[in-house]
Each structure stands twice: as C-alpha cells, then as structure tokens.
Design a protein around this motif. Structure first.
Motif, PDB file in Angstrom:
ATOM      1  N   ILE A   6      -9.658  13.247   0.452  1.00 36.47           N
ATOM      2  CA  ILE A   6     -10.911  12.486   0.456  1.00 36.47           C
ATOM      3  C   ILE A   6     -12.068  13.354  -0.033  1.00 36.47           C
ATOM      4  O   ILE A   6     -12.908  12.913  -0.830  1.00 36.47           O
ATOM      5  CB  ILE A   6     -11.195  11.931   1.863  1.00 36.47           C
TER       6      ILE A   6
ATOM      7  N   ILE B 175     -13.289   8.975   8.982  1.00 42.33           N
ATOM      8  CA  ILE B 175     -11.885   8.667   8.695  1.00 42.33           C
ATOM      9  C   ILE B 175     -11.066   9.834   9.199  1.00 42.33           C
ATOM     10  O   ILE B 175     -11.329  10.992   8.849  1.00 42.33           O
ATOM     11  CB  ILE B 175     -11.654   8.441   7.189  1.00 42.33           C
TER      12      ILE B 175
ATOM     13  N   GLN C 272      -4.795   3.681   0.265  1.00 34.69           N
ATOM     14  CA  GLN C 272      -5.051   2.502   1.107  1.00 34.69           C
ATOM     15  C   GLN C 272      -5.684   1.344   0.342  1.00 34.69           C
ATOM     16  O   GLN C 272      -5.614   0.208   0.800  1.00 34.69           O
ATOM     17  CB  GLN C 272      -5.958   2.885   2.278  1.00 34.69           C
ATOM     18  N   THR C 273      -6.304   1.603  -0.813  1.00 33.07           N
ATOM     19  CA  THR C 273      -6.881   0.512  -1.599  1.00 33.07           C
ATOM     20  C   THR C 273      -5.939   0.063  -2.711  1.00 33.07           C
ATOM     21  O   THR C 273      -6.166  -0.969  -3.336  1.00 33.07           O
ATOM     22  CB  THR C 273      -8.217   0.942  -2.235  1.00 33.07           C
TER      23      THR C 273
ATOM     24  N   SER D 164     -16.429   4.118   0.976  1.00 36.95           N
ATOM     25  CA  SER D 164     -15.074   4.207   1.530  1.00 36.95           C
ATOM     26  C   SER D 164     -14.007   3.862   0.503  1.00 36.95           C
ATOM     27  O   SER D 164     -12.836   4.218   0.676  1.00 36.95           O
ATOM     28  CB  SER D 164     -14.942   3.284   2.744  1.00 36.95           C
ATOM     29  N   ASP D 165     -14.368   3.159  -0.605  1.00 42.85           N
ATOM     30  CA  ASP D 165     -13.395   2.895  -1.672  1.00 42.85           C
ATOM     31  C   ASP D 165     -12.796   4.204  -2.186  1.00 42.85           C
ATOM     32  O   ASP D 165     -11.601   4.291  -2.460  1.00 42.85           O
ATOM     33  CB  ASP D 165     -14.058   2.152  -2.833  1.00 42.85           C
TER      34      ASP D 165
ATOM     35  N   PHE E  55     -10.386   5.742   0.592  1.00 44.55           N
ATOM     36  CA  PHE E  55      -9.119   5.026   0.752  1.00 44.55           C
ATOM     37  C   PHE E  55      -8.259   5.116  -0.513  1.00 44.55           C
ATOM     38  O   PHE E  55      -7.034   5.125  -0.435  1.00 44.55           O
ATOM     39  CB  PHE E  55      -9.378   3.573   1.123  1.00 44.55           C
ATOM     40  N   SER E  56      -8.911   5.204  -1.687  1.00 49.71           N
ATOM     41  CA  SER E  56      -8.145   5.374  -2.919  1.00 49.71           C
ATOM     42  C   SER E  56      -7.455   6.730  -2.945  1.00 49.71           C
ATOM     43  O   SER E  56      -6.346   6.864  -3.467  1.00 49.71           O
ATOM     44  CB  SER E  56      -9.068   5.230  -4.130  1.00 49.71           C
TER      45      SER E  56
ATOM     46  N   ALA F 198       1.077   3.835   5.407  1.00 48.95           N
ATOM     47  CA  ALA F 198      -0.106   3.096   4.982  1.00 48.95           C
ATOM     48  C   ALA F 198      -0.381   1.977   5.969  1.00 48.95           C
ATOM     49  O   ALA F 198       0.520   1.203   6.316  1.00 48.95           O
ATOM     50  CB  ALA F 198       0.103   2.515   3.584  1.00 48.95           C
ATOM     51  N   GLU F 199      -1.614   1.917   6.420  1.00 52.92           N
ATOM     52  CA  GLU F 199      -2.006   0.829   7.312  1.00 52.92           C
ATOM     53  C   GLU F 199      -2.079  -0.469   6.521  1.00 52.92           C
ATOM     54  O   GLU F 199      -2.668  -0.522   5.442  1.00 52.92           O
ATOM     55  CB  GLU F 199      -3.353   1.139   7.961  1.00 52.92           C
TER      56      GLU F 199
ATOM     57  N   ASN G  79      -5.400  14.275   4.864  1.00 54.66           N
ATOM     58  CA  ASN G  79      -6.320  13.239   4.388  1.00 54.66           C
ATOM     59  C   ASN G  79      -7.667  13.831   3.989  1.00 54.66           C
ATOM     60  O   ASN G  79      -8.261  13.446   2.986  1.00 54.66           O
ATOM     61  CB  ASN G  79      -6.541  12.181   5.472  1.00 54.66           C
TER      62      ASN G  79
ATOM     63  N   GLN H 253       0.860  -1.183   0.000  1.00 52.15           N
ATOM     64  CA  GLN H 253       0.000   0.000   0.000  1.00 52.15           C
ATOM     65  C   GLN H 253       0.898   1.235   0.000  1.00 52.15           C
ATOM     66  O   GLN H 253       1.772   1.366   0.848  1.00 52.15           O
ATOM     67  CB  GLN H 253      -0.906   0.021   1.230  1.00 52.15           C
TER      68      GLN H 253
END
Length: 638
Positions: A401, A377, A476-477, A467-468, A471-472, A568-569, A397, A333
């Motif tokens: 987002i 988030i 994260q995706t 959430s896609d 996170f994109s 990145a988690e 973030n 990630q």
C-alpha cells in the motif's frame, strides 16, 4: 319399280361408303394424335415422369458423419463415437397414421409418457419442418428395437436407424474442457441450413463448441425405398459421410485426474465445517508454451447424460450446479497474489527498489473516515522492517500500500485543495497506469484468448477514494479469472514472456497430416530483467524460507517451488483462498493457479490449499507424497 329400287340401293351403298371412309379417317387421325402424344411423353418427358415415379417410391435420408475423436497429449482416447439405434418418427397422411395410438404403444417401451412422445413428434411443426424425421429416442436397447420391428405394421412412420453417438470415455473427466453436445438451437440452424439437419446435435461447451467446425464432419446421403407406411424396403448409399477431424489436447491426464480429485476432496472436506464453501477451480500451465496441462472446476458433470436426453430433475440436480467452468467464466478478487505486480510497478516507477525496506507496524492510514477519524487498513500481522523479498514472503499489506500511495504522490498532510486535485486528477491517472500494467500480464478488463468459449473479462472497481490505491495494491478492487492468474504467474516464471494459453495441441484431419497449434507469444513485460528476478526471489522465499507463508507445504519438497499465497475479502463475510506458483524455480516447467472461494474469514492458505497444491506438483513430478513438514508452521492468511 325394280329399276328404281336398284338405283336406290346403289345410292345407299355410295353414301355408306363415304361415311365409313370419313369414320376411318377420323379414327386414324385420333390414333395418330394418341401415338404422337404417347411418343412425346415416353421420349421427350420420359425422364421427368420416371423421376416423379421414383420419388413416390424412394426417399433420401441424411447419414450422420461420425464426429472427430478427442485425445489427451499422450494420445489416450478421451472422447469417441459408438454405434447405436435411434428411433425416428416421420409424419404421414392421417389415413395411414394415428399419432395418439403410436405414442401409446411406444410409451411403455421407451419408458416415457404418451404426452412426452407426442411432444417430441411435433405434429404441428413448431420446432421442425413437417417433412423432417423426428428423433424419438437415442441409444435404444435390443428389446426396444425388437419390439418396434415386430410391430412395424402398427407403427407407420416409425423406423429404427443406426447412427453414431458421442461417448465420453471417462465420464466427468475434464468435462469443462471437453464440453458436451445438445440439440441445435433454432437461430443457429436458420443460419446454417446448408450444413446441418434440424435434428443434429452440436457442441455447446468446451472444445466440442470451440472446435465444432473441425469435429462435426460432413453428412452423407442415403436413398431408401419405402412402402406406403414410410417403412424401408432397401437402401442405396449415394454419398458416404466424411468423419470429422480428431483433436489432440494439451492435457496431461495423470495431472488432470490428480487435480480433479484433490480439488473435489478439498471442497468436500471444507464444506463439512464451512457452509459457504461450495466450489473451486485449478489450472496448470506450461509457462514456456502456454499449453494447459490441467484445468479443473468443481463441481463437475458427466457429458454422457446429454446423449440420452436430460430430464428436468437431472438438469437441476446434476448439471445446473456444475455447468459453469469456474476456471474462466467466474471472476474473483485475487487478494495478495497480485503483489508481484504491485512490486514490479513500484520498481519501474522508481518508488521502491529491489531490497528497499519499509516498516510494517501492522496497519497503515489511508485517508480519513466520513467522521473525520483516520482510516486504517490492517496487515494480517505485524511484520516490522521488511525488504521487497520478505514483503512477498510474509505478504506485507503495508509494504504494497505504501508503494502505491507513493506512486500517486499522496500524503496525509496535504491541504484540502491538493486533496481535491489529487482525487480529480492524480488518482484516476494512477489507477489507469496500474490497470495498463496489469494488462501486460493478461489481467484487467481483457481475456487471455484461451481456445475455450465463454471466457469472462476481468474487472477493476473504482470508487474515487484514496482507498482505491490501497485495495488495488493488495488485490481487493480487482476481479480476475483463475485463467488470468495462471497466465500472470506463467509470465513471471517465463521471464516476462506472455504466452497464449491453449488446450488443443493438434488437429488431425481424416486420412491427412496433423496440424500443430502454433505457440504464440502475446506480449513481453516492460519491466527490467533484474526487477523480474527480484520478485522471483521473493516468490522463492514464500515456499523456502521458514517465515514464508507456504513454507509448511513446500519447505522440504524435493523440487524447488516458487509461489504466492492470497486471501481476499469478498464483502459477504467470507474470503477467497488462493495460491499461484511454478516449478522448478530455476527452470519452470509448470505454473499453477488454484482457488477455493468463500472460505471462512481468517483462513490459512497452507491449510486450505496446501494439500491441493501438493497433489498437483506430486502428480507432475511423480513425487511420492509424504506427510508435510510442520517444523515451523506460521499462520498464512495472505
């Protein structure tokens, strides 16, 4: 009576004369047939029988061709060949050869067990043709050679021959770029019987594999007169071997060594306190040409171990943990390093503009949880009002987002019917659009087409939720290779021109003119020049503004750096630490992408990667490293 006796004698003489004449005729005919047959054999079929006789006294052996040598960009030798003694074994008839006795004699000399030698002899032809000489030992020492020569009569079928073996001059240096040699796989040999012997070694990784057809050369032929024990008496060279092509790589050895050392030190130091940290990767690239200046993957291995043969213990302890080139075979990630792409997409789609301000309160709602509560988030900190430049410098973030939610036309107050339509249509269409934009940078489900084997394709995960998008926007995706990130940041540095990465600079045939590998532009970003300049300015602020997440590393550096940090988690309770950047900021000569995965949660990129990034730029620009200025250090998770 006298008359009658004389008459009888006369008749007897006549009869005897006739019989002798018949006998003479018969002998003459037999001799004539024999002479004719001998003449036919001697004259008409003489060459055939001479060839058969010669076959009984001579055998033909393949003479290995020296592989091409490998150099760095400054023509410093990295890989060469050196002469060595190989112990070969040829299967003969049972009346002259006792394999068990031979293996027992050789075991203490070759430092192997008798069973290991018998297994290598392959007496039933399970791995090699029965007529093929087996290589029992490579790079034999003087004492081993002397023993075999002294006991030749007791070792029928065992010979010592001189052959070139591969030698990696600096052991583990650039091992994942160079690769290694190993025994030819059976399926490969079946398809290339005309080109290879079953006992040949071929490239298995790195440029040794990718450029095998250039490096291998062409074997020669040797006619050897042997005795009944298959022991050589004298030889005659029939066809001289042709050496393989040399390779000149794009690697900068000074930068490569500094990168490897700094990467190893960072991983080893982190391992003392963070149990999950085990490896890392780093790449340096010329953004204008695509030349790979350095490529490091930790841990590393010494390719020389394969030349003598690897034991199971050596394989498990030394090679297996280090085999993977984590620069291009492993997906990670990318975290906040994708935020330049996020802003560029927002700019082009008109949802934000360079300098647009969005308020970052430290968190943003993205849909709802299954229990009906808002799904928030969080940012790594509360930033407040941030424009597009500061959003990169402080890694907001919320800014990223919000841009993607606006791109998809998502609102929290949409009625259920609109939400269902959004999830069915707008969401997948927007995710497709984001994926296609990422492909312009060489990221996503594609490869960079670097001239090294086993490059992995990137991946983008979709779960069908709002959430896609979120996170994109913050990496994260996505799951990308370090090589993809290096090409991505190089493309931004190169004003949108995406260059094909490569590690080979020139191919040099034996006695011929070198062939330069062409510089190839794979694409041009569709984003406007002013949009590219906007993200370049934001990357400059990351390292040069006091609030930038990497200011503590490069704030007072003599060369102006532009970059972007990322965490990145991983979903495993750890975080990947990343940095991408280039320099000089106003005329890029080098772009880097570095990563250490599975770091502690809430880790700081400046602490984790700062020393590594600094060492790479120091080596390239020949900067004498000084203590990093910590005048106004800030936490740098993203």
């Amino acid at each position: 009576m006298l008359y009658n006796q004389n008459s009888f004698d006369e008749e007897l003489k006549k009869a005897t004369g006739k019989r002798l004449n018949y006998l003479f005729v018969l002998v003459f005919v037999a001799l004539a047939v024999l002479i004719v047959r001998l003449s036919f054999v001697q004259l008409a079929q003489g060459s055939l029988y001479l060839q058969r006789a010669e076959t009984n006294r001579y055998i033909q052996q393949s003479v290995p061709a020296p592989r091409g040598q490998i150099y760095d960009r400054d023509h410093n030798l990295l890989v060469t060949n050196k002469p060595s003694f190989a112990v070969l074994y040829t299967i003969l008839s049972k009346d002259v050869q006792d394999p068990q006795k031979i293996s027992s004699m050789l075991a203490p000399v070759l430092h192997k067990t008798s069973d290991e030698i018998l297994n290598t002899m392959d007496l039933k032809g399970q791995h090699y043709m029965l007529s093929m000489a087996r290589r029992l030992f490579t790079n034999a020492g003087d004492e081993q050679v002397a023993y075999i020569k002294e006991h030749q009569a007791d070792l029928p079928g065992v010979n010592v021959v001189v052959e070139p073996i591969r030698h990696y001059e600096r052991n583990s240096f650039a091992c994942h770029v160079l690769g290694y040699l190993n025994n030819i796989p059976g399926d490969f040999w079946e398809q290339h019987k005309d080109e290879y012997q079953q006992t040949d070694l071929i490239g298995m990784a790195g440029v040794e594999r990718e450029y095998e057809k250039y490096l291998r050369g062409k074997a020669g032929k040797l006619q050897v007169e042997v005795n009944i024990y298959n022991q050589p008496l004298q030889d005659q060279r029939l066809v001289e071997p042709i050496k393989g092509h040399d390779l000149v790589l794009t690697l900068n050895s000074n930068l490569q060594a500094a990168t490897e050392q700094a990467l190893a030190e960072r991983v080893q130091n982190l391992k003392r306190t963070v149990r999950t940290v085990q490896n890392g990767a780093a790449i340096a690239m010329d953004p204008k040409t695509g030349e790979i200046l350095a490529m490091a993957s930790y841990p590393s291995y010494d390719p020389n171990i394969w030349i003598k043969g690897v034991t199971e213990k050596e394989y498990q302890e030394q090679f297996a943990p280090a085999e993977m080139n984590r620069s291009l075979q492993q997906l990670y990630q990318p975290g906040s390093t994708v935020k330049m792409a996020t802003e560029l997409i927002g700019f082009k789609e008109g949802v934000i503009k360079p300098g647009s301000v969005i308020y970052d309160p430290g968190r943003i709602q993205v849909g709802y949880l299954p229990n009906g509560k808002p799904n928030y988030i969080k940012s790594w900190k509360t930033i407040g009002y941030a424009d597009s430049y500061r959003a990169l410098a402080e890694s907001s973030n919320v800014y990223m987002i919000r841009s993607f939610l606006n791109l998809a036309g998502y609102r929290e107050d949409m009625p259920t019917a609109q939400v269902n339509d959004f999830l069915k249509n707008r969401l997948p269409n927007t995710m497709d659009k984001i994926e296609n934009y990422h492909k312009e940078f060489g990221m996503g489900p594609t490869t960079t087409d670097v001239d090294l084997p086993y490059e992995a394709e990137g991946q983008i995960t979709r779960e069908g939720y709002v959430s896609d998008l979120a996170f994109s926007a913050i990496g994260q995706t996505e799951n990308y290779t370090v090589m993809q990130l290096a090409q991505y940041v190089s493309t931004i540095a190169n004003d949108g021109k995406r260059m094909k990465p490569h590690v080979v600079k020139e191919i040099v045939p034996p006695g011929g003119t070198s062939e330069s590998i062409p510089v190839v532009q794979q694409g041009q970003l569709s984003f406007a020049p002013e949009h590219l300049r906007a993200v370049q300015r934001g990357m400059y602020d990351v390292t040069n503004k006091t609030y930038g997440t990497f200011y503590s590393v490069f704030g007072n550096y003599p060369v102006k750096i532009a970059g972007k940090t990322g965490t990145a988690e991983t979903g495993r309770g750890t975080e990947n630490s990343l940095f991408v950047g280039y320099a000089p900021a106003d005329n890029p000569q080098i772009a880097v992408a570095i990563l250490i995965p599975d770091n502690t949660p809430d880790g700081h990129s400046s602490d984790t990667l700062g020393p590594l990034a600094r060492a790479m730029f120091d080596a390239y620009f020949h900067v004498q490293s000084k203590p990093t200025v910590q005048a106004k250090k800030k936490p740098t998770r993203h």
